[in-house]
Design an enzyme around this catalytic site. Sequence first.
Site, short mmCIF file in Angstrom:
data_model
loop_
_atom_site.label_atom_id
_atom_site.label_comp_id
_atom_site.label_asym_id
_atom_site.label_seq_id
_atom_site.Cartn_x
_atom_site.Cartn_y
_atom_site.Cartn_z
N GLU A 14 5.29 6.02 -6.68
CA GLU A 14 4.11 5.70 -5.86
C GLU A 14 3.98 6.68 -4.70
O GLU A 14 4.98 7.04 -4.06
CB GLU A 14 4.23 4.28 -5.31
CG GLU A 14 2.98 3.86 -4.58
CD GLU A 14 3.08 2.48 -3.94
OE1 GLU A 14 2.03 1.90 -3.66
OE2 GLU A 14 4.21 2.00 -3.72
N HIS A 21 4.05 4.73 4.88
CA HIS A 21 3.58 3.35 4.71
C HIS A 21 2.60 3.07 5.84
O HIS A 21 3.00 2.85 6.97
CB HIS A 21 4.78 2.39 4.75
CG HIS A 21 4.49 1.08 4.10
ND1 HIS A 21 3.83 0.97 2.90
CD2 HIS A 21 4.76 -0.20 4.47
CE1 HIS A 21 3.73 -0.30 2.56
NE2 HIS A 21 4.28 -1.03 3.50
N ASP A 49 1.67 6.99 -1.26
CA ASP A 49 0.70 6.44 -0.31
C ASP A 49 0.15 7.56 0.54
O ASP A 49 0.87 8.09 1.39
CB ASP A 49 1.41 5.44 0.61
CG ASP A 49 1.07 4.01 0.28
OD1 ASP A 49 0.04 3.79 -0.36
OD2 ASP A 49 1.84 3.11 0.66
N HIS A 93 8.37 1.44 -6.44
CA HIS A 93 7.38 1.06 -5.43
C HIS A 93 7.74 1.74 -4.11
O HIS A 93 8.92 1.86 -3.79
CB HIS A 93 7.41 -0.46 -5.26
CG HIS A 93 6.54 -0.98 -4.16
ND1 HIS A 93 7.05 -1.59 -3.03
CD2 HIS A 93 5.19 -0.97 -4.01
CE1 HIS A 93 6.04 -1.95 -2.24
NE2 HIS A 93 4.91 -1.59 -2.80
N ASN A 94 6.71 2.19 -3.36
CA ASN A 94 6.99 2.87 -2.07
C ASN A 94 8.13 3.87 -2.22
O ASN A 94 9.10 3.86 -1.45
CB ASN A 94 7.34 1.85 -0.99
CG ASN A 94 6.14 1.07 -0.51
OD1 ASN A 94 5.00 1.42 -0.82
ND2 ASN A 94 6.37 0.01 0.23
N GLU A 108 -1.99 5.88 -4.04
CA GLU A 108 -2.74 4.96 -3.18
C GLU A 108 -3.47 5.84 -2.18
O GLU A 108 -2.85 6.40 -1.28
CB GLU A 108 -1.79 3.97 -2.48
CG GLU A 108 -1.03 3.07 -3.43
CD GLU A 108 -1.94 2.21 -4.31
OE1 GLU A 108 -3.07 1.89 -3.87
OE2 GLU A 108 -1.54 1.88 -5.43
#
Length: 767
Positions: free
Chosen positions: A334, A349, A336, A304-305, A383
């Site tokens: 991931e 983020h 973003d 994640h992230n 994302e």
Amino acid sequence: MAFMLSSLQGDDNIQSMLVGTVMRKIKSRTWKKQRYFKLQDDCMTIWYKSKKAGNATSTFSVSDVEAVREGHQSEVLLSIADEFPPERCFTLVFRSRRGNLDLVAESAEEAQSWIRGMRKLIENLENMGEREKLDQWIGDWFRKADKNNDGRMNFREVRDLLKMMNVDMNEHHAHRLFTMADKSQSGTLEDDEFVLFYKMLTQREDVLRVFQEYSGDGQKLSQNDLEDFLREEQLEGSDTQQHAKQLIERYEPSDTAKLLNAMTFDGFLMYLGSTEGSIFNPRRRGVYQDMSQPLCHYFISSSHNTYLMEDQLRGQSSVEGYIRALNRGCRCVEVDCWDGANGEPIVYHGHTLTSKILFKDVVSAVGKYAFKVSEYPVILSIENHCGVEQQRVMAQHLNHILGDKLLKSTLDGKAPIRLPSPEDLKGKILVKAKKIGGLEESFNGTAEDSLTGESTLYLPLPQSRRSPVFSFSSPTWFLGNSNVLVSCLFMPQKSKQRLSKELSDCVVYCKSVHFSSFKHSRIHSKFYEVASFTESKARKQLREAGAEFVHHNSRQLTRVYPSGFRTDSSNFNPQEMWNVGCQIVALNFQTAGEGMDLNDGLFSQNGHCGYVLKPSFMREAEKRFDPEIPQKLDGYKPVTLSIQVISGQQLPKVNIKEDSIVDPLVRVEIHGVPMDNAKQETRYIENNGFNPVWYDTLRFTIHAPGLAVVRFVVEDYDKTSKNDFVGQYTLPFSCMQQGYRHIHLLSRDGTVIPPSSLFVHIRIAGS
């Protein structure tokens, strides 16, 4: 001490490193300082200091270095690429979460000397036997304690060393051993005398007891004795005769004993301390599972992230996060994405103070490192917060940088009816993101007619009470569903986002969709649709409809990610998500602790390839497994696990106070379905981290052994405050070996801390 290995002595690169070199240590475009680097005579330690006289020196161990990267292969070195050519640059990558060391040599030749020399030293370490590793460790301690560097130690130095090594020993006893080891009667211990002293100090009475129980004459194990031990204690049913022969050949140091087909105590000790004598079954280390089942039938190591190196609010974003995760076997990362300057999408983020990196740099790193440790597919979980223009740029970068590695169409060019397998997708990178329409349109010719390059999707804005961090982590839309579109159009506080066809076309088997209910999914959802859940939403579903969740996950992929409230990048316990068959359980790889221990433990099997086959009762839709009531499963067979914690060896010192000695206790934790979750502890041993002895037995009943993970934790007992963490080891229950086994402890970061271990006896019985 003369622990330098002969294989290194004639190596020109090593010789050059022993002389030492001035190189630039680079921390940023503006921080570039000269340092003098030198390999110490032990061929294990690198020492460096500033060129300015009087400045402090630093050291690090070769064993801390995981890899050497040549050229501009870090963000720091890329930032000064215009200043120093790649042939003079290299990066030392450290294990665990320690930052890299970026260096620039004065010439390409000097850089090559260090690159080749470091690689040789790392390879040498990896090929060391258990005895050599132990000798190396003893040598390290000798050097630390030999304050005046004269290659010998008096009793005062030895006494101080024992404190450093976590031993609170009776001074009279220590002096008696010192005198016995001082063969030259010089009042000091030299090389071999110190090794002898150490061996007397570490006499393994616990192992000797087992050895003598099986030895016919108390001096050695004949081949028959060893076969009895393997059959009766280690519960090895198949060909113990052949295995006993191999063990004698592999671990027996005495040629005389080998000729007699026998094993001495030293050989027995070396076997028990080896990987074969460890708790982890060696047959489960390589890829041993069926890799030809649909992707949804596997747990997938997921991050994640991935771009974050620290916390979620101010942490540094770095391409290094992707490299580290992929090198740890992670198969889903991931990304973003947000609109950036100069038409280039960026990764960070959103709406926080975290630093920003270029999307194309992330894609380059993934392309380069995706298949270094595992050949099985990597999923890029995107994302997408970009406008149409920069989405097109994203699609260009994906196509141009990844080339053939990017999966652009179904494997056989036909409309598929189920997800392909990890085997089918070897060497492929899949994009998980929003998609215009479904896979079917690509095959019936309607996609091109109905869409002319872009589509409009309406995404409700997340409400501020949901999360302090504004993020479209779980988009809510349904294409082709006019009710949803209408309700989105006329609800206040809504934002619309258009999707570019180019980026949509990069999505094949992993189309991100909103989850509304299991009933809706059963009727409407397609096998290639992936729903994402925050941990709290997943928890609500697994409590209310666990069996439904398992059934859903037997057909399609589910991703679960940490709550937006975890601004410190902490992790939830992934086990409860695995219990309902969620495949993509995304954790903050940058954060050490129980969550990552369990993840590392589960994925330590099957060749560290990042894919672990789910138990059969979670793959077959008709089984209807409910993790809350495992006893309702057909073929339900609980087992009893008995663990006798016998002793500990050379536990690391955790308290930096000089007089402080560890008071160790061992906790065994079972993580599995709710009925199986349990913890038990041994008593604590006062003032002995060196060779504590417990002989305490802990017993557990396990109702769903196919899902259980076992974690061993050693702590320093403290009656006034929280116990300090000393070490841990986590493995799947299905990978445990029975009998007398050593557990080689890992640090909080998941790296080995030799020679720290626990000695245990394991028994598993059907109830």
